[in-house]
Motif scaffolding. Structure first.
Motif, PDB file in Angstrom:
ATOM      1  N   ILE A  33       0.835  -1.205   0.000  1.00 54.69           N
ATOM      2  CA  ILE A  33       0.000   0.000   0.000  1.00 54.69           C
ATOM      3  C   ILE A  33       0.868   1.252   0.000  1.00 54.69           C
ATOM      4  CG2 ILE A  33      -1.619   1.372   1.386  1.00 54.69           C
ATOM      5  CD1 ILE A  33      -2.907  -1.278   2.233  1.00 54.69           C
ATOM      6  N   PHE A  34       1.888   1.287   0.851  1.00 55.34           N
ATOM      7  CA  PHE A  34       2.784   2.442   0.889  1.00 55.34           C
ATOM      8  C   PHE A  34       3.511   2.617  -0.434  1.00 55.34           C
ATOM      9  CE2 PHE A  34       2.936   2.061   5.688  1.00 55.34           C
ATOM     10  CZ  PHE A  34       2.240   3.238   5.889  1.00 55.34           C
ATOM     11  N   SER A  35       3.952   1.539  -1.000  1.00 54.95           N
ATOM     12  CA  SER A  35       4.662   1.584  -2.276  1.00 54.95           C
ATOM     13  C   SER A  35       3.753   2.122  -3.366  1.00 54.95           C
ATOM     14  CB  SER A  35       5.173   0.199  -2.644  1.00 54.95           C
ATOM     15  OG  SER A  35       5.796   0.219  -3.896  1.00 54.95           O
ATOM     16  N   TYR A  36       2.531   1.632  -3.399  1.00 53.15           N
ATOM     17  CA  TYR A  36       1.566   2.090  -4.396  1.00 53.15           C
ATOM     18  C   TYR A  36       1.271   3.576  -4.202  1.00 53.15           C
ATOM     19  CZ  TYR A  36      -2.761   2.555  -7.023  1.00 53.15           C
ATOM     20  OH  TYR A  36      -3.726   2.971  -7.898  1.00 53.15           O
ATOM     21  N   GLN A  37       1.138   4.008  -2.947  1.00 55.20           N
ATOM     22  CA  GLN A  37       0.852   5.412  -2.654  1.00 55.20           C
ATOM     23  C   GLN A  37       1.996   6.307  -3.101  1.00 55.20           C
ATOM     24  OE1 GLN A  37      -2.077   6.501  -1.540  1.00 55.20           O
ATOM     25  NE2 GLN A  37      -1.377   8.593  -1.749  1.00 55.20           N
ATOM     26  N   GLU A  38       3.221   5.852  -2.882  1.00 55.73           N
ATOM     27  CA  GLU A  38       4.387   6.638  -3.303  1.00 55.73           C
ATOM     28  C   GLU A  38       4.433   6.776  -4.815  1.00 55.73           C
ATOM     29  OE1 GLU A  38       7.741   4.696  -1.576  1.00 55.73           O
ATOM     30  OE2 GLU A  38       7.400   5.560   0.385  1.00 55.73           O
ATOM     31  N   GLU A  39       4.069   5.712  -5.534  1.00 50.45           N
ATOM     32  CA  GLU A  39       4.042   5.759  -6.993  1.00 50.45           C
ATOM     33  C   GLU A  39       2.984   6.741  -7.476  1.00 50.45           C
ATOM     34  OE1 GLU A  39       3.444   1.788  -8.400  1.00 50.45           O
ATOM     35  OE2 GLU A  39       5.376   1.095  -7.609  1.00 50.45           O
ATOM     36  N   GLU A  40       1.856   6.773  -6.796  1.00 51.73           N
ATOM     37  CA  GLU A  40       0.765   7.676  -7.161  1.00 51.73           C
ATOM     38  C   GLU A  40       1.146   9.139  -6.918  1.00 51.73           C
ATOM     39  OE1 GLU A  40      -2.531   7.093  -8.367  1.00 51.73           O
ATOM     40  OE2 GLU A  40      -1.612   5.178  -8.885  1.00 51.73           O
TER      41      GLU A  40
END
Length: 61
Positions: free
Chosen positions: A52-59
């Motif tokens: 989730i954190f990784s996806y949020q950082e990409e966004e």
């Protein structure tokens, strides 16, 4: 993040340990299986949060 999961880990372990004992496993087996399953569950939970954190950082980029 480690402290966040420690309490949950202990609670999960205790419940699994009791469950294995009720199912007829020896104490040694119950400890082993409860420990292994607890590690798996905590690992899955932490991996989920990391994703989730990784996806949020990409966004955010």
């Amino acid at each position: 993040m480690k402290n966040l999961w420690e309490k949950d880990s202990k609670t999960i372990y205790k419940e699994l340990y009791k469950q294995y004992l009720q199912e007829g496993y020896s104490r040694k087996e119950a400890k082993k299986f409860a420990s292994e399953e607890t590690k798996e569950l905590i690992s899955e939970s932490t991996d989920f949060v990391k994703n989730i954190f990784s996806y949020q950082e990409e966004e955010d980029c």
